[in-house]
Structures are given as C-alpha cells and as structure tokens.
Design an enzyme around this catalytic site. Structure first.
Site, PDB file in Angstrom:
ATOM      1  N   GLN A 100     -15.698   0.991  -5.347  1.00  0.00           N
ATOM      2  CA  GLN A 100     -14.881  -0.092  -4.785  1.00  0.00           C
ATOM      3  C   GLN A 100     -13.418   0.358  -4.726  1.00  0.00           C
ATOM      4  O   GLN A 100     -12.587  -0.316  -4.131  1.00  0.00           O
ATOM      5  CB  GLN A 100     -14.990  -1.348  -5.657  1.00  0.00           C
ATOM      6  CG  GLN A 100     -16.395  -1.903  -5.756  1.00  0.00           C
ATOM      7  CD  GLN A 100     -16.471  -2.997  -6.796  1.00  0.00           C
ATOM      8  OE1 GLN A 100     -16.258  -4.184  -6.509  1.00  0.00           O
ATOM      9  NE2 GLN A 100     -16.764  -2.609  -8.027  1.00  0.00           N
TER      10      GLN A 100
ATOM     11  N   TYR B 165       0.832  -1.217   0.000  1.00  0.00           N
ATOM     12  CA  TYR B 165       0.000   0.000   0.000  1.00  0.00           C
ATOM     13  C   TYR B 165       0.863   1.262   0.000  1.00  0.00           C
ATOM     14  O   TYR B 165       0.470   2.287  -0.568  1.00  0.00           O
ATOM     15  CB  TYR B 165      -1.000  -0.028   1.169  1.00  0.00           C
ATOM     16  CG  TYR B 165      -2.132  -0.987   0.895  1.00  0.00           C
ATOM     17  CD1 TYR B 165      -2.146  -2.259   1.448  1.00  0.00           C
ATOM     18  CD2 TYR B 165      -3.145  -0.643  -0.001  1.00  0.00           C
ATOM     19  CE1 TYR B 165      -3.150  -3.163   1.134  1.00  0.00           C
ATOM     20  CE2 TYR B 165      -4.159  -1.544  -0.313  1.00  0.00           C
ATOM     21  CZ  TYR B 165      -4.160  -2.808   0.248  1.00  0.00           C
ATOM     22  OH  TYR B 165      -5.148  -3.701  -0.078  1.00  0.00           O
TER      23      TYR B 165
ATOM     24  N   GLY C 116     -16.669   0.421 -15.033  1.00  0.00           N
ATOM     25  CA  GLY C 116     -15.343  -0.151 -14.844  1.00  0.00           C
ATOM     26  C   GLY C 116     -15.184  -1.124 -13.697  1.00  0.00           C
ATOM     27  O   GLY C 116     -14.211  -1.048 -12.944  1.00  0.00           O
TER      28      GLY C 116
ATOM     29  N   HIS D   7     -14.634  -0.263  -0.054  1.00  0.00           N
ATOM     30  CA  HIS D   7     -13.463  -1.073   0.301  1.00  0.00           C
ATOM     31  C   HIS D   7     -12.380  -0.252   0.997  1.00  0.00           C
ATOM     32  O   HIS D   7     -11.229  -0.675   1.053  1.00  0.00           O
ATOM     33  CB  HIS D   7     -12.897  -1.755  -0.964  1.00  0.00           C
ATOM     34  CG  HIS D   7     -13.859  -2.729  -1.552  1.00  0.00           C
ATOM     35  ND1 HIS D   7     -13.761  -3.206  -2.841  1.00  0.00           N
ATOM     36  CD2 HIS D   7     -14.974  -3.312  -1.029  1.00  0.00           C
ATOM     37  CE1 HIS D   7     -14.759  -4.041  -3.090  1.00  0.00           C
ATOM     38  NE2 HIS D   7     -15.513  -4.114  -2.008  1.00  0.00           N
TER      39      HIS D   7
ATOM     40  N   VAL E 142     -10.045   2.437  -3.866  1.00  0.00           N
ATOM     41  CA  VAL E 142      -9.485   3.016  -2.635  1.00  0.00           C
ATOM     42  C   VAL E 142      -8.666   4.270  -2.969  1.00  0.00           C
ATOM     43  O   VAL E 142      -8.043   4.862  -2.093  1.00  0.00           O
ATOM     44  CB  VAL E 142      -8.628   1.964  -1.883  1.00  0.00           C
ATOM     45  CG1 VAL E 142      -9.532   0.840  -1.362  1.00  0.00           C
ATOM     46  CG2 VAL E 142      -7.512   1.389  -2.743  1.00  0.00           C
TER      47      VAL E 142
ATOM     48  N   ARG F  62       1.502   1.879  -3.671  1.00  0.00           N
ATOM     49  CA  ARG F  62       0.307   2.356  -4.389  1.00  0.00           C
ATOM     50  C   ARG F  62      -0.092   3.766  -3.936  1.00  0.00           C
ATOM     51  O   ARG F  62      -0.569   4.577  -4.727  1.00  0.00           O
ATOM     52  CB  ARG F  62      -0.848   1.376  -4.187  1.00  0.00           C
ATOM     53  CG  ARG F  62      -0.626   0.053  -4.913  1.00  0.00           C
ATOM     54  CD  ARG F  62      -1.753  -0.915  -4.657  1.00  0.00           C
ATOM     55  NE  ARG F  62      -3.009  -0.446  -5.256  1.00  0.00           N
ATOM     56  CZ  ARG F  62      -4.209  -0.824  -4.812  1.00  0.00           C
ATOM     57  NH1 ARG F  62      -4.301  -1.601  -3.746  1.00  0.00           N
ATOM     58  NH2 ARG F  62      -5.302  -0.400  -5.397  1.00  0.00           N
TER      59      ARG F  62
HETATM   60  N1  APR Z   1     -12.680   1.966 -18.867  1.00  0.00           N
HETATM   61  C1  APR Z   1     -13.708   1.277 -18.321  1.00  0.00           C
HETATM   62  N2  APR Z   1     -13.591   0.014 -17.829  1.00  0.00           N
HETATM   63  C2  APR Z   1     -12.381  -0.555 -17.932  1.00  0.00           C
HETATM   64  C3  APR Z   1     -11.258   0.097 -18.490  1.00  0.00           C
HETATM   65  C4  APR Z   1     -11.447   1.413 -18.970  1.00  0.00           C
HETATM   66  N3  APR Z   1     -10.439   2.125 -19.516  1.00  0.00           N
HETATM   67  N4  APR Z   1     -10.192  -0.762 -18.435  1.00  0.00           N
HETATM   68  C5  APR Z   1     -10.648  -1.891 -17.849  1.00  0.00           C
HETATM   69  N5  APR Z   1     -11.949  -1.779 -17.558  1.00  0.00           N
HETATM   70  C6  APR Z   1     -12.849  -2.736 -16.909  1.00  0.00           C
HETATM   71  C7  APR Z   1     -12.477  -4.173 -17.122  1.00  0.00           C
HETATM   72  O1  APR Z   1     -13.055  -4.678 -18.326  1.00  0.00           O
HETATM   73  C8  APR Z   1     -13.081  -4.842 -15.883  1.00  0.00           C
HETATM   74  O2  APR Z   1     -14.443  -5.180 -16.110  1.00  0.00           O
HETATM   75  O3  APR Z   1     -12.745  -2.527 -15.517  1.00  0.00           O
HETATM   76  C9  APR Z   1     -13.007  -3.749 -14.841  1.00  0.00           C
HETATM   77  C10 APR Z   1     -11.896  -3.974 -13.841  1.00  0.00           C
HETATM   78  O4  APR Z   1     -12.204  -5.124 -13.094  1.00  0.00           O
HETATM   79  P1  APR Z   1     -11.297  -5.521 -11.845  1.00  0.00           P
HETATM   80  O5  APR Z   1      -9.878  -5.373 -12.225  1.00  0.00           O
HETATM   81  O6  APR Z   1     -11.814  -6.829 -11.340  1.00  0.00           O
HETATM   82  O7  APR Z   1     -11.584  -4.374 -10.783  1.00  0.00           O
HETATM   83  P2  APR Z   1     -12.823  -4.235  -9.818  1.00  0.00           P
HETATM   84  O8  APR Z   1     -14.065  -4.771 -10.449  1.00  0.00           O
HETATM   85  O9  APR Z   1     -12.851  -2.822  -9.350  1.00  0.00           O
HETATM   86  O10 APR Z   1     -12.412  -5.178  -8.580  1.00  0.00           O
HETATM   87  C11 APR Z   1     -13.297  -5.192  -7.478  1.00  0.00           C
HETATM   88  O11 APR Z   1     -11.726  -6.582  -6.270  1.00  0.00           O
HETATM   89  O12 APR Z   1      -9.548  -7.019  -5.717  1.00  0.00           O
HETATM   90  C12 APR Z   1     -10.722  -6.463  -5.262  1.00  0.00           C
HETATM   91  O13 APR Z   1     -10.945  -4.800  -3.627  1.00  0.00           O
HETATM   92  C13 APR Z   1     -10.544  -5.005  -4.946  1.00  0.00           C
HETATM   93  O14 APR Z   1     -12.134  -3.218  -5.246  1.00  0.00           O
HETATM   94  C14 APR Z   1     -11.504  -4.318  -5.899  1.00  0.00           C
HETATM   95  C15 APR Z   1     -12.512  -5.398  -6.224  1.00  0.00           C
END
Ligand code: APR
Length: 237
Positions: A88, A55, A180, A106, A90, A58
């Site tokens: 979600q 962290y 996203g 989160h 941080v 980041r």
């Molecule tokens: N614009 C919009 N969406 C996008 C872009 C972009 N430029 N680039 C990627 N994405 C989409 C991807 O297609 C995917 O569906 O964003 C999403 C990212 O998904 P994850 O990486 O799983 O992130 P997230 O859904 O926020 O994860 C949820 O998981 O690890 C835990 O606590 C962590 O809050 C996080 C939670």
C-alpha cells in the site's frame, strides 16, 4: 521442484523504522494533515497546489531515507521462495532493498501522470506515467497532452486498478505475510481473505490487529524484529 509462493502485503509500518511516518499512529501523517485535503480526488480538484506540495515534501524526504532490515529481509525471501510484494506504500524502499516483484496498490510517489489521461479500464493510461525520481511538480507543469501533471497516486475516491491482479496473487499463495498495516483501508485490507483454506497468514505488527481468522498467527513485534521471528518460523517449518 517449484518454489513455494509467498505474498507479502505491506503497509506504512514496514517503512516506519526507516524514519517514514505512518498514517494512523499517534503523531502520524493524518494527525498533521486531513487526508481528504491532500490525498483525495476531491481535495485535488479543490486545491491542486496543496496536494502537489504535500507530495513534493514527502518525495524529497524519500531521498534521505534508506530501506530498513525488514525491507531487506523481505527481499531476501526471494532466494528460497517465489515472492510477490503487494504494498500500500507509495515509497520505493522495497525496490531499493532488492525486491523484484512489487505491486503498488496505491501508486508510486516517484511517478507522475497527466490529470486528464483516461482509458476505459484504469482511469489513466500507463503509457503516460513517468518517473521524476525525487523531483518536484508544480501548478502549471503540464504533461505532453497539455494537462496538469499530478502524482501517480491512488487518491481516496479513486479506483485501485491493480486490485484484481493482487487478488489473483493472494489466491495462488502458499503463505501470506502481512507487515505493518492497520488493515483500515479497503480493498487492500480485505486481500488476505482471498487466501486459500489452510494457508497460514502471519501478521507482523507491534499493535493488536483487527483480524479474527483461524489461519492468522500474530507476531507482535516491530517489522525488523518480526521479520527475524518469521524467518525462524520458516526455517523450522
Ligand atoms: N513495525 C511494524 N508495524 C508498525 C510499526 C513498526 N515499526 N510502526 C507502526 N506499525 C503498524 C501500526 O501498528 C499500524 O497497524 O503499522 C500500521 C500502520 O497503519 P497505518 O498508519 O494505517 O498505515 P497503512 O495501514 O499502510 O494505511 C493504509 O491508508 O491513508 C491510506 O493510502 C494510505 O496506503 C495507506 C493506507
């Protein structure tokens, strides 16, 4: 007449165009780190230093990035709508873009709290959470109550204290916008289901989304472009 209520549920994808890695895309954070080592309560007790370093890196990166046009467009919705952002993420990019109501399901990377500060409801006392900005915390850095400082992040394996408030916001919404998120992690991923019957749910994501709900309109674009499309839809409503 009171403004229509929009709830905006965001995930890592809304910050991707600011240069912050998502978690599950190719090359994402979970390709580099095992989430159960750096983002779970078991990982914390197994190796606090590894989690603190994860962290710290980041948090430092956060200082070097800016909100993107999607964050700004979401903040701009407040001119004509009663907006609640439920994120979600941080990071602090929604706030830096000007959003005034942001619920961090989160936790928040710029905040820390003692590892032992329990109250019966949330598992920690809000009174002992404080903001360190983009600074670092290390093993041995203690809180006023004498316990080790930890990130104010909801680790895997911990409860999501604000989920009840988030559900209430979704139930009252006239429009739901999801930007996203892979909708992989519950309870956040199930929030949209609490929207009222007939409430439109717009999802902005360049990838396919794991949702089959008649209320859903998928805007298959990146966040910055998708927000332009969404704003045009609102104008023509
Ligand atoms: N614009 C919009 N969406 C996008 C872009 C972009 N430029 N680039 C990627 N994405 C989409 C991807 O297609 C995917 O569906 O964003 C999403 C990212 O998904 P994850 O990486 O799983 O992130 P997230 O859904 O926020 O994860 C949820 O998981 O690890 C835990 O606590 C962590 O809050 C996080 C939670």
């Amino acid at each position: 007449m009171s403004k229509k209520k929009i709830v905006v549920l965001t995930g890592a994808g809304v910050s991707a165009e600011s240069g912050i890695k998502t978690f599950r895309d190719h090359g994402g954070l979970w390709d580099q780190y095992d989430p159960y080592d750096v983002a779970s309560i078991d990982g914390w007790y197994r190796d606090r230093k590894l989690v603190l370093d994860f962290y710290n890196v980041r948090r430092k990166q956060l200082q070097e990035v800016q909100p993107n046009a999607a964050h700004l467009a979401i903040a701009g919705l407040e001119q004509d709508y009663d907006v609640a952002v439920i994120t979600q993420n941080v990071d602090n990019l929604h706030e830096r873009a000007g959003s005034t109501r942001v619920l961090h399901l989160h936790g928040e990377m710029t905040k820390v709290r003692p590892e032992n500060s329990f109250n019966d409801q949330d598992g920690f006392s809000e009174k002992e959470v404080f903001d360190i900005g983009y600074g670092e915390i290390h093993l041995g850095d203690k809180a006023p109550n004498g316990s080790q400082l930890r990130p104010h992040i909801v680790f895997f394996g911990e409860a999501v204290p604000s989920i009840g408030k988030a559900i209430d916001l979704v139930m009252e919404a006239n429009i739901i916008l999801i930007v996203g998120t892979s909708l992989n992690v519950y309870p956040a991923a199930g929030l949209y289901r609490y929207a009222g019957a007939g409430v439109p749910i717009y999802i902005i994501d360049p990838q396919d989304v794991p949702v089959s709900d008649s209320r859903v309109h998928h805007i298959k674009e990146v966040a910055t472009k998708g927000m332009e499309t969404f704003m045009n839809i609102l104008k023509n409503k």
